[in-house]
Design a protein around this motif. Sequence first.
Motif, PDB file in Angstrom:
ATOM      1  N   LEU A  15       0.835  -1.214   0.000  1.00 37.72           N
ATOM      2  CA  LEU A  15       0.000   0.000   0.000  1.00 37.72           C
ATOM      3  C   LEU A  15       0.872   1.268   0.000  1.00 37.72           C
ATOM      4  CD1 LEU A  15      -2.829  -1.035   2.517  1.00 37.72           C
ATOM      5  CD2 LEU A  15      -3.051  -0.685   0.034  1.00 37.72           C
ATOM      6  N   GLU A  16       1.942   1.208   0.791  1.00 36.14           N
ATOM      7  CA  GLU A  16       2.843   2.374   0.826  1.00 36.14           C
ATOM      8  C   GLU A  16       3.473   2.609  -0.546  1.00 36.14           C
ATOM      9  OE1 GLU A  16       5.609   1.476   3.905  1.00 36.14           O
ATOM     10  OE2 GLU A  16       4.310   2.214   5.544  1.00 36.14           O
ATOM     11  N   ALA A  17       3.831   1.480  -1.169  1.00 32.17           N
ATOM     12  CA  ALA A  17       4.421   1.639  -2.527  1.00 32.17           C
ATOM     13  C   ALA A  17       3.410   2.232  -3.492  1.00 32.17           C
ATOM     14  CB  ALA A  17       4.927   0.260  -3.013  1.00 32.17           C
ATOM     15  N   ARG A  18       2.158   1.797  -3.320  1.00 29.44           N
ATOM     16  CA  ARG A  18       1.113   2.335  -4.218  1.00 29.44           C
ATOM     17  C   ARG A  18       0.873   3.822  -3.975  1.00 29.44           C
ATOM     18  NH1 ARG A  18      -3.340   0.082  -6.826  1.00 29.44           N
ATOM     19  NH2 ARG A  18      -4.205   1.727  -8.190  1.00 29.44           N
ATOM     20  N   VAL A  19       0.887   4.123  -2.665  1.00 31.82           N
ATOM     21  CA  VAL A  19       0.695   5.547  -2.310  1.00 31.82           C
ATOM     22  C   VAL A  19       1.838   6.383  -2.862  1.00 31.82           C
ATOM     23  CG1 VAL A  19       0.675   7.183  -0.375  1.00 31.82           C
ATOM     24  CG2 VAL A  19      -0.701   5.099  -0.258  1.00 31.82           C
ATOM     25  N   ASN A  20       3.068   5.865  -2.706  1.00 31.09           N
ATOM     26  CA  ASN A  20       4.225   6.604  -3.251  1.00 31.09           C
ATOM     27  C   ASN A  20       4.104   6.798  -4.773  1.00 31.09           C
ATOM     28  OD1 ASN A  20       5.405   6.895  -0.742  1.00 31.09           O
ATOM     29  ND2 ASN A  20       6.560   4.970  -0.889  1.00 31.09           N
ATOM     30  N   SER A  21       3.620   5.756  -5.434  1.00 30.76           N
ATOM     31  CA  SER A  21       3.461   5.841  -6.894  1.00 30.76           C
ATOM     32  C   SER A  21       2.411   6.877  -7.274  1.00 30.76           C
ATOM     33  CB  SER A  21       3.070   4.449  -7.443  1.00 30.76           C
ATOM     34  OG  SER A  21       2.820   4.523  -8.841  1.00 30.76           O
ATOM     35  N   LEU A  22       1.296   6.840  -6.480  1.00 28.16           N
ATOM     36  CA  LEU A  22       0.229   7.826  -6.773  1.00 28.16           C
ATOM     37  C   LEU A  22       0.710   9.260  -6.509  1.00 28.16           C
ATOM     38  CD1 LEU A  22      -2.884   5.951  -5.300  1.00 28.16           C
ATOM     39  CD2 LEU A  22      -2.356   6.371  -7.719  1.00 28.16           C
ATOM     40  N   GLU A  23       1.516   9.413  -5.434  1.00 23.96           N
ATOM     41  CA  GLU A  23       2.036  10.747  -5.124  1.00 23.96           C
ATOM     42  C   GLU A  23       2.932  11.254  -6.264  1.00 23.96           C
ATOM     43  OE1 GLU A  23       3.928  10.294  -1.334  1.00 23.96           O
ATOM     44  OE2 GLU A  23       2.063  10.665  -0.198  1.00 23.96           O
ATOM     45  N   ARG A  24       3.785  10.319  -6.749  1.00 19.90           N
ATOM     46  CA  ARG A  24       4.661  10.727  -7.851  1.00 19.90           C
ATOM     47  C   ARG A  24       3.851  11.116  -9.105  1.00 19.90           C
ATOM     48  NH1 ARG A  24       7.738   6.386  -5.779  1.00 19.90           N
ATOM     49  NH2 ARG A  24       6.864   4.972  -7.350  1.00 19.90           N
ATOM     50  N   GLN A  25       2.776  10.309  -9.406  1.00 18.84           N
ATOM     51  CA  GLN A  25       1.926  10.627 -10.570  1.00 18.84           C
ATOM     52  C   GLN A  25       1.246  11.988 -10.391  1.00 18.84           C
ATOM     53  OE1 GLN A  25      -0.836   7.484 -11.353  1.00 18.84           O
ATOM     54  NE2 GLN A  25       0.774   5.927 -11.634  1.00 18.84           N
ATOM     55  N   LEU A  26       0.754  12.210  -9.129  1.00 13.43           N
ATOM     56  CA  LEU A  26       0.073  13.483  -8.877  1.00 13.43           C
ATOM     57  C   LEU A  26       1.028  14.656  -9.024  1.00 13.43           C
ATOM     58  CD1 LEU A  26      -2.469  14.928  -7.923  1.00 13.43           C
ATOM     59  CD2 LEU A  26      -1.744  14.561  -5.544  1.00 13.43           C
ATOM     60  N   LYS A  27       2.280  14.434  -8.562  1.00  9.91           N
ATOM     61  CA  LYS A  27       3.284  15.499  -8.690  1.00  9.91           C
ATOM     62  C   LYS A  27       3.573  15.809 -10.158  1.00  9.91           C
ATOM     63  CE  LYS A  27       7.882  16.737  -7.028  1.00  9.91           C
ATOM     64  NZ  LYS A  27       9.061  16.300  -6.235  1.00  9.91           N
ATOM     65  N   ARG A  28       3.689  14.716 -10.949  1.00 10.38           N
ATOM     66  CA  ARG A  28       3.946  14.926 -12.382  1.00 10.38           C
ATOM     67  C   ARG A  28       2.770  15.655 -13.052  1.00 10.38           C
ATOM     68  NH1 ARG A  28       6.045   9.618 -11.991  1.00 10.38           N
ATOM     69  NH2 ARG A  28       4.115   8.763 -12.863  1.00 10.38           N
ATOM     70  N   GLN A  29       1.556  15.242 -12.650  1.00 13.54           N
ATOM     71  CA  GLN A  29       0.373  15.907 -13.245  1.00 13.54           C
ATOM     72  C   GLN A  29       0.305  17.382 -12.870  1.00 13.54           C
ATOM     73  OE1 GLN A  29      -2.981  13.564 -11.988  1.00 13.54           O
ATOM     74  NE2 GLN A  29      -2.550  11.888 -13.445  1.00 13.54           N
ATOM     75  N   LYS A  30       0.680  17.678 -11.586  1.00 13.13           N
ATOM     76  CA  LYS A  30       0.688  19.086 -11.172  1.00 13.13           C
ATOM     77  C   LYS A  30       1.692  19.903 -12.000  1.00 13.13           C
ATOM     78  CE  LYS A  30      -0.865  18.614  -6.360  1.00 13.13           C
ATOM     79  NZ  LYS A  30      -0.480  18.767  -4.912  1.00 13.13           N
ATOM     80  N   ILE A  31       2.858  19.250 -12.183  1.00 14.33           N
ATOM     81  CA  ILE A  31       3.886  19.959 -12.986  1.00 14.33           C
ATOM     82  C   ILE A  31       3.402  20.170 -14.429  1.00 14.33           C
ATOM     83  CG2 ILE A  31       6.201  19.734 -13.968  1.00 14.33           C
ATOM     84  CD1 ILE A  31       7.001  18.247 -11.369  1.00 14.33           C
ATOM     85  N   ALA A  32       2.776  19.103 -15.006  1.00 14.92           N
ATOM     86  CA  ALA A  32       2.263  19.199 -16.384  1.00 14.92           C
ATOM     87  C   ALA A  32       1.177  20.262 -16.490  1.00 14.92           C
ATOM     88  CB  ALA A  32       1.749  17.833 -16.839  1.00 14.92           C
TER      89      ALA A  32
END
Length: 500
Positions: A15-32
């Motif tokens: 779950l932590e790995a999934r959360v980390n992955s989602l956080e990274r995706q959200l960060k990329r989307q924010k940057i985009a």
Amino acid sequence: MSGSYSAEQERIASLEARVNSLERQLKRQKIARKNAESFLESYSQDAYLANQALRKSLSDSKKRERELLYLNRTAAELTKSQSSKGFIHSALSSAVEFSGAYCGKALIVKDKKIVVGDDDSILMGKGEWQSNTDITALFLETLPLHLEESYEHWCISVAERPDTKQEARVLHFMHEVTKGEFAWLALLTNDDSLDEEMLFVLDTTKHYINFNSRYQSKKSLLNHQQDELSSIKKDRDTLEARLVSADKMAMLGQLAAGIAHEINNPIGYVRSNTVVAKEIFNDYQHALEDIGRLCNEAGGELKDKFHECEKGYSLKESAAEIKEMFDESLEGIERIIEIVKALRSFSYPGSGKHVKLSAIESMNSAMKLTNNLHRYKNQVSLLAEHGDVTFMGNAGQIQQVLVNFLTNAIYATPEGKHIYLKVEKRGDKALLIVEDEGIGMSDDVLQKVFTPFFTTKPPGDGTGLGMSISMTIVEEHNGEIDIQSEESKGTQITLILPLV
């Protein structure tokens, strides 16, 4: 227990790995998203600036178009033939339309008086003329009409519009059209704002008004000079024609004088001999009559013998024929003498005494002399509605001219058609007119009618000298000959002589 803990630990780690992955995706989307927003903002700014530039370019293009239309229209007015009034009104119309002014007025001041625009008419921005006393008064109060020096540029005065009570500008321009004549243009703006470039373009007005005034002046001078040249050319052509005609007439006069001299002497002998021969024949005829009477008195064989000879030689018939031949010969000789006299009068037209003559009597004499020509062919009428007129002239020469006119009319008029002789008065001139219903003359024939030896008659029917001699006689009488003719309708020839 230990296995359950491990499974839980693995699930938590997943779950932590999934959360980390989602956080990274959200960060990329924010940057985009941030990058997209930044690009969109930059694009919107560029689009806005491009749109503003386009609007400005379109506005400038429309402005340039109006300027070009104004310049083109004003220049086009130069090609038109207009008076000062027409041109100044055209210039006003162009200026009002180009500047977008509320209205305008044109004036022309001459000798310190308003000669054009002294009414209440003003030209509105829509191109319509209206009457407005208040705005006309505003223009007259604003314009320095006393000035007599042309403007270099349009001048601007502050004024209050009488209709809105708002501040506006009055643009005015003055140019000296001719000496002492000044053209004024005045524009009333819609507000107090002005476009400097518009004023610069309006300044071209002075060039067009100046050019037009010089153009009209030069054109008037050129037209006047062209009229003078045309008149001079016409006079020169007339003079050349007269000189050629005079030269021909001079040569013809010399020829006529020589012919008259050569014929005059022998015809004098023939005439004298014929008259004497006729008298001698008359004596022989009288002697024969006396012999016949004596034979008749003696009677007998002598009488018979005489009558036999008389019948055998047809003495009575021969005598009558010889007498007729003498008369015809003398008539022919007299005709030749008259022709010789005509040639002499043509050579020396100044000969002969001038006396007071009656126009009606001269016409009647011409009718009598040509009676055998028109008696069975045309009806000839004499009209003198306003009575007789008199003039000075040589009776024989005037009669010769009228007989020639009438003879030509008879020749050109078909059988049954009418010929009118008219006596009229025009000012200090006597008019003797011969008018026929004949075949008329073409322009080519009219130009040659006074040319010596020119004739439209068949060979043997005319010499072509009649009109030439007539012209010589008439000029000697200080008169004129006027001919009006139309083919198939007839001819009117008028002898014009000074009244007594």
